[in-house]
Design a protein around this motif. Structure first.
Motif, PDB file in Angstrom:
ATOM      1  N   THR A 118       0.849  -1.187   0.000  1.00  0.00           N
ATOM      2  CA  THR A 118       0.000   0.000   0.000  1.00  0.00           C
ATOM      3  C   THR A 118       0.886   1.238   0.000  1.00  0.00           C
ATOM      4  O   THR A 118       2.081   1.163   0.329  1.00  0.00           O
ATOM      5  N   LEU A 119       0.281   2.345  -0.367  1.00  0.00           N
ATOM      6  CA  LEU A 119       1.034   3.599  -0.410  1.00  0.00           C
ATOM      7  C   LEU A 119       1.587   3.965   0.960  1.00  0.00           C
ATOM      8  O   LEU A 119       2.654   4.551   1.074  1.00  0.00           O
ATOM      9  N   ASP A 120       0.837   3.574   2.026  1.00  0.00           N
ATOM     10  CA  ASP A 120       1.251   3.943   3.386  1.00  0.00           C
ATOM     11  C   ASP A 120       2.586   3.321   3.764  1.00  0.00           C
ATOM     12  O   ASP A 120       3.307   3.833   4.619  1.00  0.00           O
ATOM     13  N   ALA A 121       2.902   2.149   3.094  1.00  0.00           N
ATOM     14  CA  ALA A 121       4.135   1.448   3.461  1.00  0.00           C
ATOM     15  C   ALA A 121       5.369   2.164   2.929  1.00  0.00           C
ATOM     16  O   ALA A 121       6.492   1.837   3.309  1.00  0.00           O
ATOM     17  N   LEU A 122       5.156   3.114   2.018  1.00  0.00           N
ATOM     18  CA  LEU A 122       6.299   3.796   1.420  1.00  0.00           C
ATOM     19  C   LEU A 122       6.710   5.005   2.246  1.00  0.00           C
ATOM     20  O   LEU A 122       5.893   5.613   2.941  1.00  0.00           O
ATOM     21  N   THR A 123       7.994   5.347   2.148  1.00  0.00           N
ATOM     22  CA  THR A 123       8.458   6.569   2.794  1.00  0.00           C
ATOM     23  C   THR A 123       8.031   7.759   1.933  1.00  0.00           C
ATOM     24  O   THR A 123       7.635   7.589   0.770  1.00  0.00           O
ATOM     25  N   ALA A 124       8.135   8.927   2.502  1.00  0.00           N
ATOM     26  CA  ALA A 124       7.714  10.138   1.791  1.00  0.00           C
ATOM     27  C   ALA A 124       8.505  10.310   0.502  1.00  0.00           C
ATOM     28  O   ALA A 124       7.945  10.639  -0.553  1.00  0.00           O
ATOM     29  N   ALA A 125       9.803  10.045   0.592  1.00  0.00           N
ATOM     30  CA  ALA A 125      10.660  10.213  -0.591  1.00  0.00           C
ATOM     31  C   ALA A 125      10.261   9.247  -1.692  1.00  0.00           C
ATOM     32  O   ALA A 125      10.210   9.604  -2.874  1.00  0.00           O
ATOM     33  N   GLU A 126       9.959   7.993  -1.283  1.00  0.00           N
ATOM     34  CA  GLU A 126       9.575   6.987  -2.277  1.00  0.00           C
ATOM     35  C   GLU A 126       8.242   7.351  -2.926  1.00  0.00           C
ATOM     36  O   GLU A 126       8.039   7.146  -4.122  1.00  0.00           O
ATOM     37  N   ARG A 127       7.344   7.898  -2.116  1.00  0.00           N
ATOM     38  CA  ARG A 127       6.035   8.300  -2.638  1.00  0.00           C
ATOM     39  C   ARG A 127       6.192   9.418  -3.675  1.00  0.00           C
ATOM     40  O   ARG A 127       5.535   9.416  -4.707  1.00  0.00           O
ATOM     41  N   GLN A 128       7.121  10.315  -3.368  1.00  0.00           N
ATOM     42  CA  GLN A 128       7.379  11.421  -4.285  1.00  0.00           C
ATOM     43  C   GLN A 128       7.911  10.897  -5.618  1.00  0.00           C
ATOM     44  O   GLN A 128       7.490  11.323  -6.688  1.00  0.00           O
ATOM     45  N   LYS A 129       8.827   9.926  -5.504  1.00  0.00           N
ATOM     46  CA  LYS A 129       9.432   9.331  -6.692  1.00  0.00           C
ATOM     47  C   LYS A 129       8.347   8.634  -7.523  1.00  0.00           C
ATOM     48  O   LYS A 129       8.329   8.719  -8.760  1.00  0.00           O
ATOM     49  N   LEU A 130       7.440   7.959  -6.830  1.00  0.00           N
ATOM     50  CA  LEU A 130       6.361   7.244  -7.494  1.00  0.00           C
ATOM     51  C   LEU A 130       5.442   8.225  -8.216  1.00  0.00           C
ATOM     52  O   LEU A 130       5.004   7.985  -9.337  1.00  0.00           O
TER      53      LEU A 130
END
Lengths: 276, 178
Positions: free
Chosen positions: B161-173
């Motif tokens: 899920t998106l929640d499992a990602l760090t903020a930086a990874e979410r940004q990259k995604l």
């Protein structure tokens, strides 16, 4: 000047055995040649001889010129033969480079590696641990071909091999002489890519030897291994053109890895590295 | 004199038979051998032979190694070699070999396989399953656990899920990276 020498030598001739006689005659000739040069350079002395009714001694036989030409021709021929032999040694014919051998099955690396993207190690399973890369046993072929192309006539020898338990008799393509103890595993572990020695097998519909496998080929890399080292996890990669193009990105890689692995190029061309 | 030349000539002729010890009286791997009836120098072990590694292999097969990033790296490498042709890089079963007509393997992201657990994957690699051959001869027991670990990671990657990602990874995604 000439006379006394001749007299002395001819005396020797008569006094000694046959073997010495030959030798003495030869010396007379040599003395004659010497004397002749002198005569021609001193017309006065020549006159002196003519006046005495003697001619300049004939020192070369009638066939000497022919023999000289023959010797020169032979030397030229030997030179050409030596050059031709050297050229032949490097030729594709003598080194079997780029020659396709007849195989029981026309196996295409182009299709399996280039087309399907199967890693070399899927079939050559022992390349990471053994001296030999390993030829796949028949059941590795049948991993796919039990389902694919199951009635293709081309694959009949593979099915027969499986049914009878006899190995397929592949003809060896990449071979080094028996006095070379090549070991795949160390090269793979240090990141010498397969393609460096075996060429672009992903572009070979039929397998052929890509390099001549002469000693110079091995030594070039053993004396300077750094430019041929790659990340070991990509060792089976075929296309390194991007690596070579962007050489600035990893110009230190090889040099640093040589250091990290403790490779000593000064010792890497010791005879005993490859020969026992 | 003539005799000496003749001797030299014969010596030269004899040299042509000399292959500089290119072929020595020993066997290369897989070389043919007239010594054995089946013509193989590389004889298989007689029936009943126990491998020196048998015990270590059996233990490696029984004991699941702890999950480490090194294990995952090893698993990824082995997966890319032995599994990817059929199962594809993400484990959906859309590899190049099924594309040529091999029966399509099940996706690792199906409900059944997501619940299967690593021991199941190890047993399938060891014994084969359906049309899949056993890979016991190609993949060492420890590597089977590594592959199983990587399959677990693949499964997780496809259902994260998106929640499992760090903020930086979410940004990259969000930028469209992978």
């Amino acid at each position: 000047m000439f006379q006394p020498a001749q007299v002395r030598l001819s005396q020797k001739c008569w006094n000694n055995s046959e073997a010495r006689l030959l030798e003495a005659e030869f010396r007379v000739c040599a003395g004659g040649a010497f004397a002749r040069v002198r005569f021609s350079s001193h017309p006065h002395e020549k006159e002196h001889f003519r006046a005495k009714g003697r001619d300049v001694p004939q020192i070369f036989t009638a066939s000497a010129d022919t023999r000289l030409r023959a010797v020169l021709a032979l030397l030229a021929l030997m030179l050409i033969a030596a050059l031709a032999f050297l050229k032949y040694q490097d030729s594709a014919y003598a080194t079997l480079r780029d020659w396709v051998r007849h195989q029981p099955v026309p196996f295409s690396h182009e299709h399996h590696v280039g087309g399907l993207g199967i890693d070399c190690r899927y079939c050559h399973t022992s390349v990471e641990e053994d001296a030999s890369a390993g030829l796949p046993p028949t059941h590795i072929c049948m991993t796919c071909h039990s389902q694919l192309w199951t009635s293709a006539p081309m694959l009949a020898p593979v099915r027969q091999s499986l049914a009878e338990g006899n190995p397929l008799e592949w003809q060896r393509v990449a071979r080094v002489p028996d006095y070379v103890y090549f070991n795949h595993s160390i090269h793979i572990q240090r990141g010498v890519a397969c393609v460096e020695c075996h060429g672009r097998v992903d572009k070979m519909p039929l397998m052929k030897r890509a390099k001549a496998f002469q000693m110079q080929f091995c030594l070039d890399c053993h004396r300077d291994p750094a430019p041929n080292l790659r990340p070991p996890d990509q060792v089976t990669r075929m296309d390194w053109s991007s690596w070579k193009q962007n050489s600035s990105e990893h110009e230190d890689y090889g040099r640093l890895m040589v250091k990290a692995y403790g490779i000593q190029p000064s010792k890497l061309d010791d005879c005993s590295i490859c020969h026992r | 004199m003539m005799r000496r030349y003749l001797t030299m000539l014969f010596a030269l002729l004899a040299l042509s038979a000399c292959d500089e010890m290119n072929q020595q009286p020993r066997y290369d791997s897989y070389e043919e051998s007239p010594l054995f009836r089946d013509g193989k120098s590389l004889q298989s072990a007689p029936p009943g032979t126990v491998s020196r590694n048998a015990r270590a292999d059996a233990e490696a097969l029984l004991n699941r190694p702890p999950m480490t990033s090194a294990l995952l790296e090893r698993g990824r490498e082995r997966f890319e070699i032995y599994c990817r042709p059929c199962h594809d890089a993400s484990g959906y079963g859309n590899g190049t070999v099924p594309a040529r007509g091999f029966p399509k393997p099940p996706s690792f992201h199906s409900a059944r396989l997501r619940l299967a657990g690593p021991a199941y994957f190890v047993s399938v690699i060891t014994d084969g399953h359906g049309v899949m051959y056993s890979y016991a001869d190609r993949v060492a027991p420890a590597d089977r656990w590594a592959i199983a670990a990587y399959i677990l990671a693949l499964q997780r990657s496809q259902s994260a899920t998106l929640d499992a990602l760090t903020a930086a990874e979410r940004q990259k995604l969000a930028k469209g990276g992978s």
